[in-house]
Structure formats: C-alpha cells, structure tokens
Scaffold this motif. Structure first.
Motif, PDB file in Angstrom:
ATOM      1  N   ASN A 180       0.805  -1.198   0.000  1.00 59.05           N
ATOM      2  CA  ASN A 180       0.000   0.000   0.000  1.00 59.05           C
ATOM      3  C   ASN A 180       0.852   1.268   0.000  1.00 59.05           C
ATOM      4  O   ASN A 180       0.634   2.194  -0.785  1.00 59.05           O
ATOM      5  N   LEU A 181       1.844   1.269   0.897  1.00 60.06           N
ATOM      6  CA  LEU A 181       2.720   2.437   1.001  1.00 60.06           C
ATOM      7  C   LEU A 181       3.492   2.657  -0.303  1.00 60.06           C
ATOM      8  O   LEU A 181       3.702   3.796  -0.727  1.00 60.06           O
ATOM      9  N   VAL A 182       3.895   1.544  -0.919  1.00 64.18           N
ATOM     10  CA  VAL A 182       4.634   1.657  -2.183  1.00 64.18           C
ATOM     11  C   VAL A 182       3.724   2.280  -3.249  1.00 64.18           C
ATOM     12  O   VAL A 182       4.125   3.202  -3.978  1.00 64.18           O
ATOM     13  N   MET A 183       2.483   1.811  -3.315  1.00 59.81           N
ATOM     14  CA  MET A 183       1.577   2.324  -4.331  1.00 59.81           C
ATOM     15  C   MET A 183       1.270   3.811  -4.133  1.00 59.81           C
ATOM     16  O   MET A 183       1.094   4.544  -5.079  1.00 59.81           O
ATOM     17  N   LYS A 184       1.247   4.222  -2.855  1.00 57.28           N
ATOM     18  CA  LYS A 184       0.972   5.641  -2.572  1.00 57.28           C
ATOM     19  C   LYS A 184       2.209   6.507  -2.785  1.00 57.28           C
ATOM     20  O   LYS A 184       2.137   7.730  -2.712  1.00 57.28           O
ATOM     21  N   GLY A 185       3.325   5.874  -2.979  1.00 54.33           N
ATOM     22  CA  GLY A 185       4.557   6.632  -3.166  1.00 54.33           C
ATOM     23  C   GLY A 185       5.189   7.056  -1.843  1.00 54.33           C
ATOM     24  O   GLY A 185       6.103   7.872  -1.819  1.00 54.33           O
ATOM     25  N   ALA A 186       4.705   6.477  -0.738  1.00 56.25           N
ATOM     26  CA  ALA A 186       5.229   6.872   0.567  1.00 56.25           C
ATOM     27  C   ALA A 186       6.596   6.255   0.836  1.00 56.25           C
ATOM     28  O   ALA A 186       7.422   6.857   1.543  1.00 56.25           O
ATOM     29  N   VAL A 187       6.833   5.070   0.340  1.00 57.03           N
ATOM     30  CA  VAL A 187       8.183   4.471   0.408  1.00 57.03           C
ATOM     31  C   VAL A 187       8.546   3.972  -0.984  1.00 57.03           C
ATOM     32  O   VAL A 187       7.676   3.672  -1.794  1.00 57.03           O
ATOM     33  N   THR A 188       9.851   3.861  -1.225  1.00 55.94           N
ATOM     34  CA  THR A 188      10.252   3.401  -2.562  1.00 55.94           C
ATOM     35  C   THR A 188      10.115   1.875  -2.629  1.00 55.94           C
ATOM     36  O   THR A 188      10.217   1.191  -1.594  1.00 55.94           O
ATOM     37  N   PRO A 189       9.884   1.329  -3.831  1.00 58.96           N
ATOM     38  CA  PRO A 189       9.782  -0.131  -3.969  1.00 58.96           C
ATOM     39  C   PRO A 189      11.024  -0.837  -3.443  1.00 58.96           C
ATOM     40  O   PRO A 189      10.940  -1.877  -2.786  1.00 58.96           O
ATOM     41  N   GLY A 190      12.186  -0.270  -3.725  1.00 62.07           N
ATOM     42  CA  GLY A 190      13.434  -0.885  -3.293  1.00 62.07           C
ATOM     43  C   GLY A 190      13.526  -0.959  -1.772  1.00 62.07           C
ATOM     44  O   GLY A 190      13.911  -1.992  -1.207  1.00 62.07           O
ATOM     45  N   PHE A 191      13.124   0.125  -1.120  1.00 60.57           N
ATOM     46  CA  PHE A 191      13.171   0.167   0.343  1.00 60.57           C
ATOM     47  C   PHE A 191      12.239  -0.884   0.945  1.00 60.57           C
ATOM     48  O   PHE A 191      12.613  -1.632   1.849  1.00 60.57           O
ATOM     49  N   ALA A 192      11.017  -0.948   0.406  1.00 58.64           N
ATOM     50  CA  ALA A 192      10.044  -1.920   0.899  1.00 58.64           C
ATOM     51  C   ALA A 192      10.544  -3.349   0.696  1.00 58.64           C
ATOM     52  O   ALA A 192      10.447  -4.198   1.597  1.00 58.64           O
ATOM     53  N   ALA A 193      11.123  -3.604  -0.471  1.00 59.36           N
ATOM     54  CA  ALA A 193      11.636  -4.948  -0.759  1.00 59.36           C
ATOM     55  C   ALA A 193      12.753  -5.311   0.212  1.00 59.36           C
ATOM     56  O   ALA A 193      12.786  -6.428   0.754  1.00 59.36           O
ATOM     57  N   ASP A 194      13.658  -4.348   0.442  1.00 59.76           N
ATOM     58  CA  ASP A 194      14.773  -4.588   1.367  1.00 59.76           C
ATOM     59  C   ASP A 194      14.269  -4.915   2.772  1.00 59.76           C
ATOM     60  O   ASP A 194      14.770  -5.829   3.434  1.00 59.76           O
TER      61      ASP A 194
END
Ligand SMILES: Nc1nc2c(ncn2[C@@H]2O[C@H](COP(=O)(O)OP(=O)(O)OP(=O)(O)O)[C@@H](O)[C@H]2O)c(=O)[nH]1
Ligand SMILES: [Mg+2]
Length: 296
Positions: free
Chosen positions: A271-285
């Motif tokens: 959800n946060l990734v889709m909203k642009g609140a965190v980057t995809p890379g950060f979330a994946a890490d």
C-alpha cells in the motif's frame, strides 16, 4: 519416487552413455503435430524403439480438450505396446508442468523408453521451456505463410534445430516447397546454437509418410554429430542446472510469501509503495531483511 531417485543416480553415472533421445516438437495449432506424432511414433516402434509422448500444454487445463483430441488423433500409437502417451498434466502453472515433465522424462527413460517426444503448441512460453528439456528441438509448420504462421513466436525459430514442413502431399506440395525455401534462407541469418550443427529444413507428409524415414535419418545424424562433439552431454548438463534453478525460483517465492513475518507486513508495505510513501526498493529490502531474520 524410488525409480526417479535410482534413475537420477544412474543417469549421473551414465551421462556419457547417452542411450536415450529427447525430441521436442512444437508448432502452431493445426500444423499437424498430433498426426505427425502418430505417423512418426509408429515408424519408430516398427524399428523397435520404445516411444514416450509427453504433452506440455498448460493452457489445455482450461479447455480440457487435448486428451480427447489426441486419443482420436493417435488411434494406433495409443494402442501400441511400445508407446506411452501422457496428455498434458491437467493442472498447474507452466513451472509446475515443466517440473512434472522433467521428472516424467527421467521416469520414462528409467522404464526403457529410448525416444521421448515432448510436444507443445508453439504460441506461448511453453515452447521455450520444452527447448530446455530436450536434445533436439523441432518446429513443425504447415505449408502456409503469413497469417497462419503469425501465431508462432519469432524467437521460436531461433531455438529450432530442425524445421519440419508438414502436409507436403497432393496439391500442397508446391506450397510446401516454397515454405521450405523461405525457411532455408531465413535460417541462414540466424545465430547458430551449435558449433557442429546447422539447422535444417525438411519436408514431410504425415498422411503419405513421405520424408519420415529421411527425417529420422537426419535426427540420428544430429544425435551422432552432437554426441561425438560432446555438445550432447554439455547440453544435458546445462539443462540439469536449468531444471534445478527453475525449481528453486518457483519455490522460493512461495516460501517467501508464506513466511509469517512477510505475510504480516506485505499488505501494508504494498500500500505504502503504491501511494509513493516508500520506494519499492526500500520496501523490498525491509521484507527481505525480515524474511532472512526468521532463519537466524
Ligand atoms: N494434407 C495433410 N493434412 C494433414 C497432415 N497432417 C495433419 N493434417 C491435417 O491437419 C489438421 C490438423 O492436424 P492435427 O494433427 O490435429 O494438428 P495439431 O498440430 O496437433 O493441432 P493442435 O493439437 O490443435 O495444436 C487435421 O485436419 C489433419 O488431418 C498431412 O501430412 N497432410
Ligand atoms: Mg494436437
């Protein structure tokens, strides 16, 4: 399972013996694959070969039509004691079907089948999976150009070791000749897959059986050249590695998604990734870190 293990052990010892021959066959719908396998399979059993036919067609699980179709299209081969026909597994993803097919090949060889034909319809991704399972990859096409061949992926011609123009009989002979010439020139410009084998284009009829003995001679010649140059063994070795990695890739995602820590955080992070609140890379890490920590 025991046969599989024993056979794998035996295969590893006898990789250099290479007594079996794995033939991949792909082609657009209606090219005549089933009719060809019936004719070719009967020819092989008449020469004392034991032939197994495995279909790889993940899409057939939805239509369920392939089993019925092939039973009627291979009436003689399906009754032949020296032949075994396995329709496409009726469930699963391409990855799953690929795995069961890899194992079925080994099982068939362990029970005495010396020629294994792996058939797939050449309009998806399954043909590339099949190309990674076999010693020779054959593309079967009808004597028609343009529209009818549009369905086949361009890349599939590049992985073909041999192109077989089917239906070269009656009025279709001139068209079959034309297609043969076209493919011969097209193949000249393709990157070669093997140092010792130039892809060939042959013409056959599954109705009259014209060209079938010659086709088998060509396939046998291929096998001989490949075995002598050791490319045969190298290809199989590379394939074993590919099979292992495919299996790991298929399973690791499942393990990851089912991990409780990942499961807990996944919806929120997506959800946060889709909203642009965190980057995809950060979330994946973040997820990977949690995942790895559960094993520490
Ligand atoms: N004239 C002629 N017709 C053929 C030949 N081989 C197959 N056919 C016809 O082509 C049609 C398609 O044949 P199939 O063997 O069902 O083709 P397929 O590639 O298995 O088709 P799918 O299973 O739908 O992908 C049938 O009507 C066959 O009778 C051949 O050698 N000559
Ligand atoms: Mg068919």
């Amino acid at each position: 399972m025991k046969i599989l293990h024993d056979n794998i052990a035996e295969n590893t010892h006898s990789l250099s013996k290479q007594t079996t021959f794995r033939i991949g066959l792909s082609g657009p719908p209606g090219a005549g694959k089933s009719t060809f396998i019936e004719a070719f399979g009967k020819y092989l059993t008449s020469k004392n070969h034991k032939v197994a036919v495995l279909a790889v067609d993940p899409s057939s699980s939805t239509t369920g039509g392939s089993l019925l179709g092939d039973k009627t299209r291979m009436p003689e081969l399906s009754c032949d004691d020296n032949a075994y026909i396995r329709p496409s597994p009726s469930c699963g993803t391409l990855g799953g079907v690929t795995r069961t097919t890899n194992e079925a090949i080994v099982l068939c060889e362990g029970t005495g089948f010396d020629v294994v034909i792996v058939e797939t319809v050449g309009v998806g991704q399954s043909e590339f999976a099949v190309a990674d399972m076999v010693d020779i990859f054959c593309l079967l096409i009808p004597p028609a150009g343009g529209d009818e061949l549009q369905g086949i992926k361009k890349g599939i011609v590049e992985v073909a070791d041999i192109v077989i123009v089917n239906k070269s009989d009656g009025d279709l002979i001139p068209a079959a000749r034309r297609i043969q010439t076209e493919y011969i020139s097209a193949l000249k410009f393709m990157r070669k897959r093997s140092k010792v084998w130039k892809p060939k284009v042959t013409r056959i009829s599954s109705f009259t059986k014209d060209g079938i003995p010659e086709l088998w001679d060509t396939l046998s010649e291929y096998r001989k050249v490949m075995v002598e140059s050791t490319e045969f063994t190298t290809r199989r070795q590379k394939q074993l590695k590919i099979w292992m990695w495919n299996h790991i890739k298929d399973n690791i995602l499942d393990v990851f998604c089912e991990n409780h820590k990942v499961e807990d955080k996944l919806p929120m992070l997506e959800n946060l990734v889709m909203k642009g609140a965190v980057t995809p890379g950060f979330a994946a890490d973040l997820l990977l870190r949690d995942f790895i920590q559960t094993f520490k």
